[in-house]
Design an enzyme around this catalytic site. Structure first.
Site, PDB file in Angstrom:
ATOM      1  N   GLN A  54      -5.145 -12.807 -12.552  1.00 20.40           N
ATOM      2  CA  GLN A  54      -4.971 -11.655 -13.431  1.00 20.40           C
ATOM      3  C   GLN A  54      -3.541 -11.482 -13.924  1.00 20.40           C
ATOM      4  O   GLN A  54      -3.233 -10.502 -14.594  1.00 20.40           O
ATOM      5  CB  GLN A  54      -5.475 -10.382 -12.749  1.00 20.40           C
ATOM      6  CG  GLN A  54      -4.633  -9.874 -11.602  1.00 20.40           C
ATOM      7  CD  GLN A  54      -5.326  -8.729 -10.882  1.00 20.40           C
ATOM      8  OE1 GLN A  54      -6.355  -8.897 -10.232  1.00 20.40           O
ATOM      9  NE2 GLN A  54      -4.787  -7.524 -11.016  1.00 20.40           N
TER      10      GLN A  54
ATOM     11  N   LEU B 244       0.822  -1.216   0.000  1.00 22.37           N
ATOM     12  CA  LEU B 244       0.000   0.000   0.000  1.00 22.37           C
ATOM     13  C   LEU B 244       0.854   1.264   0.000  1.00 22.37           C
ATOM     14  O   LEU B 244       1.886   1.340   0.661  1.00 22.37           O
ATOM     15  CB  LEU B 244      -0.928  -0.005   1.219  1.00 22.37           C
ATOM     16  CG  LEU B 244      -1.878  -1.204   1.309  1.00 22.37           C
ATOM     17  CD1 LEU B 244      -2.782  -1.076   2.548  1.00 22.37           C
ATOM     18  CD2 LEU B 244      -2.732  -1.345   0.049  1.00 22.37           C
TER      19      LEU B 244
ATOM     20  N   HIS C  53      -3.299   4.211  -2.599  1.00 20.35           N
ATOM     21  CA  HIS C  53      -4.268   3.386  -1.866  1.00 20.35           C
ATOM     22  C   HIS C  53      -4.869   4.180  -0.699  1.00 20.35           C
ATOM     23  O   HIS C  53      -6.062   4.086  -0.432  1.00 20.35           O
ATOM     24  CB  HIS C  53      -3.589   2.125  -1.326  1.00 20.35           C
ATOM     25  CG  HIS C  53      -3.009   1.226  -2.376  1.00 20.35           C
ATOM     26  ND1 HIS C  53      -1.660   1.041  -2.512  1.00 20.35           N
ATOM     27  CD2 HIS C  53      -3.586   0.448  -3.339  1.00 20.35           C
ATOM     28  CE1 HIS C  53      -1.419   0.186  -3.499  1.00 20.35           C
ATOM     29  NE2 HIS C  53      -2.574  -0.181  -4.030  1.00 20.35           N
TER      30      HIS C  53
ATOM     31  N   GLN D   6      -9.573  -0.730 -16.140  1.00 18.95           N
ATOM     32  CA  GLN D   6     -10.137  -1.573 -15.078  1.00 18.95           C
ATOM     33  C   GLN D   6     -11.378  -0.912 -14.482  1.00 18.95           C
ATOM     34  O   GLN D   6     -12.422  -1.551 -14.327  1.00 18.95           O
ATOM     35  CB  GLN D   6      -9.070  -1.788 -14.004  1.00 18.95           C
ATOM     36  CG  GLN D   6      -9.570  -2.399 -12.713  1.00 18.95           C
ATOM     37  CD  GLN D   6      -8.434  -2.653 -11.749  1.00 18.95           C
ATOM     38  OE1 GLN D   6      -7.634  -3.563 -11.967  1.00 18.95           O
ATOM     39  NE2 GLN D   6      -8.328  -1.868 -10.687  1.00 18.95           N
TER      40      GLN D   6
ATOM     41  N   GLY E 273      -9.182   3.195  -8.420  1.00 18.32           N
ATOM     42  CA  GLY E 273      -8.384   4.319  -8.894  1.00 18.32           C
ATOM     43  C   GLY E 273      -8.482   4.519 -10.395  1.00 18.32           C
ATOM     44  O   GLY E 273      -8.510   3.561 -11.171  1.00 18.32           O
ATOM     45  N   GLN E 274      -8.488   5.783 -10.778  1.00 21.52           N
ATOM     46  CA  GLN E 274      -8.441   6.162 -12.194  1.00 21.52           C
ATOM     47  C   GLN E 274      -7.089   5.770 -12.813  1.00 21.52           C
ATOM     48  O   GLN E 274      -6.964   5.653 -14.021  1.00 21.52           O
ATOM     49  CB  GLN E 274      -8.666   7.686 -12.277  1.00 21.52           C
ATOM     50  CG  GLN E 274      -8.697   8.287 -13.657  1.00 21.52           C
ATOM     51  CD  GLN E 274      -9.887   7.827 -14.474  1.00 21.52           C
ATOM     52  OE1 GLN E 274     -10.979   7.616 -13.939  1.00 21.52           O
ATOM     53  NE2 GLN E 274      -9.686   7.649 -15.779  1.00 21.52           N
TER      54      GLN E 274
ATOM     55  N   SER F 232       2.854   3.599  -7.833  1.00 18.89           N
ATOM     56  CA  SER F 232       2.526   2.217  -8.158  1.00 18.89           C
ATOM     57  C   SER F 232       3.337   1.319  -7.231  1.00 18.89           C
ATOM     58  O   SER F 232       4.479   1.638  -6.878  1.00 18.89           O
ATOM     59  CB  SER F 232       2.910   1.925  -9.614  1.00 18.89           C
ATOM     60  OG  SER F 232       3.008   0.519  -9.817  1.00 18.89           O
TER      61      SER F 232
END
Ligand code: AMP
Length: 278
Positions: A58, A30, A34, A150, A144-145, A182
């Protein structure tokens, strides 16, 4: 209130206190991005559940599932600081039994742009998110954008499958120099990090233009300047609802999205742009 760590459905049921529940799905490691999602959830709900699950479904066979960062103790500390009520941390074998058959298909929208480079990725994302929705039964969920395709696909799943859950999108949190936060940034060397800045720089330069052709051309030129250390998968200018490439006469909001490998680390980023404003 003590943070509850739930491992399965029974723990989640026991932790339920009534009132509105918000879910923030994550893969852990995190960071401030986040945290911003958690804060948005905190404002809207009585109880905040953060899921921490590195979803094997995924990841492709040649992707970074095994080396994806896992920092559970530090994540719990972040959740305590952000006054999260429940951390849902299931074991992979509890989420996916050996006799698993049925999964969610993201359809054509899952096969374009990011999906073209990661076959099956969005099917895996939607399958785990639907399972998390069913296990946690939230009233709302925050995404999140940063992962724009997604987010768009989750909105589509909620609409197409009539899920009674409100989806909130949260803006991308960046480092002061523009790099989007990220969990994978920790793998960037100092040199990689410098190269990686071309992503946000290209998006900013593109977003300052007005027409699709100018936007694509300007952003592409900045990516090209970064040289061969930046291995670009795609630069795409797409309709935010469908992720189809926009035409030259398109008007309104679009997403300018980019993905590239820097060394062994693959990064994605995007910004929203307004096209052909009247
Ligand atoms: P992840 O743990 O990378 O799967 O991400 C979990 C959630 O956090 C997803 O909804 C992401 O879109 C969101 N997220 C990741 N990075 C950022 C960021 N830099 N800013 C805002 N949200 C983010």
């Amino acid at each position: 209130m003590e943070l509850i760590v739930a491992r399965g459905r029974e723990d989640l049921v026991k932790a339920r206190r009534g009132g509105t529940v918000a879910l923030v799905p994550t893969m852990g490691a995190l960071h401030e991005g986040h945290r911003s999602l958690i804060r948005q959830a905190r404002v809207r709900a009585d109880q905040v559940v953060v899921s921490i699950f590195v979803n094997p479904l995924q990841f492709g066979p040649n992707e970074d599932f095994s080396r994806y960062p896992r920092t559970f103790d530090a994540d719990l500390e972040v959740c305590r600081e952000e006054e999260v009520d429940v951390v849902f941390h299931p074991a992979a074998e509890d989420m996916y039994g050996p006799d698993r058959q049925v999964s969610v298909s993201a359809g054509e929208m899952g096969r374009v742009v990011e999906g073209a480079y990661r076959p099956g990725h969005f099917d895996g994302v939607l399958t785990v998110v639907l399972k998390l929705f069913n296990l946690v039964q939230p009233d709302l969920a925050v995404f999140g954008q940063k992962d724009a395709q997604q987010l768009a696909l989750i909105r589509r799943m909620v609409a197409d499958l009539d899920l009674p859950i409100e989806i909130l999108g949260a803006p991308t949190v960046r480092e002061p120099d523009g790099l989007a936060l990220s969990s994978r940034n920790r793998y960037l060397s100092a040199d990689d990090r410098r190269v990686a800045l071309a992503l946000s720089r290209a998006l900013r330069a593109g977003a300052a233009q007005l027409t699709p052709a100018e936007i694509r051309e300007t952003a592409r030129a900045v990516l090209d300047e970064a040289g061969p250390e930046l291995d670009v998968d795609y630069l795409a200018l797409v309709d935010p609802a469908t992720f189809a490439e926009v035409s030259d006469d398109y008007e309104g909001l679009a997403v300018l999205a980019v993905a590239a490998k820097v060394g062994t680390t693959r990064l994605i980023d995007n910004v929203t742009v307004t096209l052909n404003p009247a």
